[in-house]
Motif scaffolding. Sequence first.
Motif, PDB file in Angstrom:
ATOM      1  N   ASN A  25       0.797  -1.236   0.000  1.00 27.45           N
ATOM      2  CA  ASN A  25       0.000   0.000   0.000  1.00 27.45           C
ATOM      3  C   ASN A  25       0.825   1.280   0.000  1.00 27.45           C
ATOM      4  N   HIS A  26       2.031   1.245  -0.546  1.00 27.41           N
ATOM      5  CA  HIS A  26       2.887   2.420  -0.629  1.00 27.41           C
ATOM      6  C   HIS A  26       3.547   2.458  -2.008  1.00 27.41           C
ATOM      7  N   PRO A  27       3.999   3.614  -2.435  1.00 22.31           N
ATOM      8  CA  PRO A  27       4.753   3.661  -3.701  1.00 22.31           C
ATOM      9  C   PRO A  27       6.128   3.013  -3.535  1.00 22.31           C
ATOM     10  N   ALA A  28       6.739   2.693  -4.655  1.00 20.35           N
ATOM     11  CA  ALA A  28       8.072   2.082  -4.630  1.00 20.35           C
ATOM     12  C   ALA A  28       9.089   3.062  -4.043  1.00 20.35           C
ATOM     13  N   LEU A  29       9.993   2.528  -3.227  1.00 20.03           N
ATOM     14  CA  LEU A  29      11.053   3.314  -2.585  1.00 20.03           C
ATOM     15  C   LEU A  29      12.410   2.850  -3.097  1.00 20.03           C
ATOM     16  N   PRO A  30      13.376   3.761  -3.260  1.00 21.65           N
ATOM     17  CA  PRO A  30      14.704   3.350  -3.697  1.00 21.65           C
ATOM     18  C   PRO A  30      15.425   2.523  -2.637  1.00 21.65           C
ATOM     19  N   VAL A  31      16.114   1.475  -3.069  1.00 21.60           N
ATOM     20  CA  VAL A  31      16.977   0.704  -2.175  1.00 21.60           C
ATOM     21  C   VAL A  31      18.315   1.440  -2.142  1.00 21.60           C
ATOM     22  N   SER A  32      18.619   2.051  -1.003  1.00 24.21           N
ATOM     23  CA  SER A  32      19.842   2.837  -0.890  1.00 24.21           C
ATOM     24  C   SER A  32      20.911   2.183  -0.031  1.00 24.21           C
ATOM     25  N   SER A  33      20.493   1.280   0.849  1.00 23.40           N
ATOM     26  CA  SER A  33      21.482   0.579   1.673  1.00 23.40           C
ATOM     27  C   SER A  33      20.946  -0.799   2.036  1.00 23.40           C
ATOM     28  N   LEU A  34      21.848  -1.614   2.571  1.00 21.96           N
ATOM     29  CA  LEU A  34      21.536  -2.998   2.918  1.00 21.96           C
ATOM     30  C   LEU A  34      22.026  -3.273   4.327  1.00 21.96           C
ATOM     31  N   LYS A  35      21.308  -4.144   5.026  1.00 21.41           N
ATOM     32  CA  LYS A  35      21.709  -4.504   6.383  1.00 21.41           C
ATOM     33  C   LYS A  35      21.563  -6.011   6.534  1.00 21.41           C
ATOM     34  N   LEU A  36      22.570  -6.644   7.114  1.00 24.03           N
ATOM     35  CA  LEU A  36      22.516  -8.073   7.425  1.00 24.03           C
ATOM     36  C   LEU A  36      22.032  -8.227   8.859  1.00 24.03           C
ATOM     37  N   LEU A  37      21.021  -9.082   9.026  1.00 20.07           N
ATOM     38  CA  LEU A  37      20.459  -9.314  10.344  1.00 20.07           C
ATOM     39  C   LEU A  37      20.051 -10.777  10.426  1.00 20.07           C
ATOM     40  N   ASP A  38      20.774 -11.548  11.226  1.00 26.12           N
ATOM     41  CA  ASP A  38      20.529 -12.985  11.336  1.00 26.12           C
ATOM     42  C   ASP A  38      20.523 -13.617   9.945  1.00 26.12           C
ATOM     43  N   TRP A  40      18.554 -12.646   7.483  1.00 29.26           N
ATOM     44  CA  TRP A  40      17.890 -11.677   6.619  1.00 29.26           C
ATOM     45  C   TRP A  40      18.900 -10.778   5.906  1.00 29.26           C
ATOM     46  N   LEU A  41      18.537 -10.346   4.708  1.00 31.69           N
ATOM     47  CA  LEU A  41      19.209  -9.236   4.026  1.00 31.69           C
ATOM     48  C   LEU A  41      18.140  -8.161   3.882  1.00 31.69           C
ATOM     49  N   ILE A  42      18.252  -7.118   4.685  1.00 32.71           N
ATOM     50  CA  ILE A  42      17.240  -6.076   4.763  1.00 32.71           C
ATOM     51  C   ILE A  42      17.594  -4.960   3.784  1.00 32.71           C
ATOM     52  N   VAL A  43      16.651  -4.625   2.895  1.00 27.79           N
ATOM     53  CA  VAL A  43      16.832  -3.472   2.009  1.00 27.79           C
ATOM     54  C   VAL A  43      16.281  -2.255   2.740  1.00 27.79           C
ATOM     55  N   GLU A  44      17.014  -1.150   2.639  1.00 30.70           N
ATOM     56  CA  GLU A  44      16.619   0.061   3.348  1.00 30.70           C
ATOM     57  C   GLU A  44      16.456   1.213   2.367  1.00 30.70           C
ATOM     58  N   PRO A  45      15.424   2.035   2.576  1.00 32.42           N
ATOM     59  CA  PRO A  45      15.163   3.138   1.644  1.00 32.42           C
ATOM     60  C   PRO A  45      16.110   4.313   1.861  1.00 32.42           C
ATOM     61  N   GLY A  46      16.183   5.145   0.858  1.00 30.50           N
ATOM     62  CA  GLY A  46      16.980   6.360   0.905  1.00 30.50           C
ATOM     63  C   GLY A  46      16.646   7.208  -0.302  1.00 30.50           C
ATOM     64  N   THR A  47      17.541   8.094  -0.659  1.00 27.18           N
ATOM     65  CA  THR A  47      17.251   9.001  -1.774  1.00 27.18           C
ATOM     66  C   THR A  47      17.804   8.513  -3.104  1.00 27.18           C
ATOM     67  N   THR A  48      18.959   7.864  -3.080  1.00 24.83           N
ATOM     68  CA  THR A  48      19.603   7.418  -4.317  1.00 24.83           C
ATOM     69  C   THR A  48      19.594   5.894  -4.395  1.00 24.83           C
ATOM     70  N   PRO A  49      18.946   5.324  -5.417  1.00 17.78           N
ATOM     71  CA  PRO A  49      18.886   3.865  -5.508  1.00 17.78           C
ATOM     72  C   PRO A  49      20.215   3.242  -5.918  1.00 17.78           C
ATOM     73  N   LEU A  50      20.479   2.065  -5.372  1.00 16.31           N
ATOM     74  CA  LEU A  50      21.635   1.280  -5.802  1.00 16.31           C
ATOM     75  C   LEU A  50      21.368   0.733  -7.197  1.00 16.31           C
ATOM     76  N   THR A  51      22.424   0.567  -7.974  1.00 14.39           N
ATOM     77  CA  THR A  51      22.288  -0.154  -9.233  1.00 14.39           C
ATOM     78  C   THR A  51      22.408  -1.645  -8.924  1.00 14.39           C
ATOM     79  N   GLU A  72       9.652  -2.993   8.687  1.00 18.79           N
ATOM     80  CA  GLU A  72       8.728  -2.008   9.244  1.00 18.79           C
ATOM     81  C   GLU A  72       8.925  -2.139  10.744  1.00 18.79           C
ATOM     82  N   THR A  73       8.046  -2.827  11.441  1.00 14.56           N
ATOM     83  CA  THR A  73       8.333  -3.149  12.841  1.00 14.56           C
ATOM     84  C   THR A  73       8.999  -4.513  12.912  1.00 14.56           C
ATOM     85  N   ASN A  74       8.660  -5.380  11.957  1.00 10.04           N
ATOM     86  CA  ASN A  74       9.293  -6.688  11.798  1.00 10.04           C
ATOM     87  C   ASN A  74       9.791  -6.791  10.365  1.00 10.04           C
TER      88      ASN A  74
END
Length: 91
Positions: A25-38, A40-51, A72-74
């Motif tokens: 229910n939201h518009p597409a957001l740029p993937v600007s950074s990544l985080k490793l958690l257990d 998971w590979l978490i994509v995180e929004p920002g202003t400039t998208p990764l190629t 989000e929360t999980n």
Amino acid sequence: MRLIDFNLSVAELDPQLKLYFKPANHPALPVSSLKLLDHWLIVEPGTTPLTLDQFETRVQAAGGSRQLAYSETNQVKLFGYQLREQKIILG
């Protein structure tokens, strides 16, 4: 979607395609950074998208069995992607 499955499916695509993700229910957001958690590979929004090339460089050392997700929360699993207007949109 596991990282290895994503990497195999995009292997022949243009490495300069920009990466986005679409939360429910939201518009597409740029993937600007990544985080490793257990496991998971978490994509995180920002202003400039990764190629795609930048993404692949950053995840080389991550295990292929990691699940792609955004947070989000999980963690919310990403199950696939679509190509639109020279963008890869994870969803």
